[in-house]
Design a protein around this motif. Structure first.
Motif: not given
Ligand SMILES: CC(C)(COP(=O)(O)OP(=O)(O)OC[C@H]1O[C@@H](n2cnc3c(N)ncnc32)[C@H](O)[C@@H]1OP(=O)(O)O)[C@@H](O)C(=O)NCCC(=O)NCCS
Length: 175
Positions: A38-61
């Protein structure tokens, strides 16, 4: 080991609407992945400082299993649903608390980020931590304004001109 969900708190936002606040716990992986969805690509960049598109299962865990001795992770949820509207986290190893916060792009501007940050500062103080710090992209005006309102000062990053470090020194609560 699956932990029992902690207590929930109902909080009224400045617009009069209410949300639930609770600790993130094991089993929240899907909620965290849904927040990222539910976050836009721009907001994800602001959070992760990288072009993240989804949260992988390892990081989610990893994010759903904060270290109980020095991490705090809080989730804001609607009154009538299970989705995460925002998450704030604090990693308090070595006496310095490093924060990160993300609010769903469709729930911003309601005071959720401000609330989560305020709660993290409160928790850091109770944990006896002397400083809360974080890294914010220099062009993230909304987050920088929010940090300044909460008493953070800004300084340059030693090796990356696109990043500012924000710091707030805390008065320690006597035990
Ligand atoms: C930056 C972010 C966390 C802010 O969260 P938000 O919920 O949208 O922000 P809020 O609604 O809490 O704050 C909006 C405004 O109201 C102010 N505000 C909100 N509640 C307030 C309160 N109770 N008292 C005083 N001011 C308040 C905020 O300071 C801010 O002021 P502004 O209008 O000058 O910008 C959010 O936009 C986000 O997740 N962005 C993408 C990821 C990101 O940037 N993360 C930070 C990287 S560490």
């Amino acid at each position: 080991m699956e932990q029992a969900p902690g207590p929930e708190e109902i909080v009224t936002l400045p617009d009069g609407s209410c949300i639930r606040l609770r600790a993130v716990h094991p089993g929240d992986e899907a909620h965290l992945q849904d927040l990222v969805a539910h976050m836009t690509p721009a907001d994800l960049r602001r959070r992760f400082f990288a072009p993240v598109r989804e949260l992988g299962s390892a990081l989610a865990h990893r994010l759903a299993n904060p270290n109980p001795t020095h991490d705090v992770a809080l989730a804001a949820m609607p009154l009538d649903g299970e989705r995460f509207l925002g998450v704030g986290r604090l990693s308090g190893a070595r006496g310095i608390a490093e924060f990160a916060v993300a609010v769903s792009s469709d729930a911003q501007g309601r005071g959720i980020g401000y609330l989560l940050m305020g709660r993290l500062i409160e928790r850091a103080r109770l944990l006896g931590l002397a400083t809360v710090e974080g890294e914010v992209l220099r062009d993230n005006d909304r987050m920088l304004r929010l940090c300044r309102k909460l008493g953070f000062t800004t300084s340059g990053h030693p090796s990356d001109a696109a990043i500012l470090r924000v710091t707030k020194r805390l008065s320690v609560v006597p035990q």
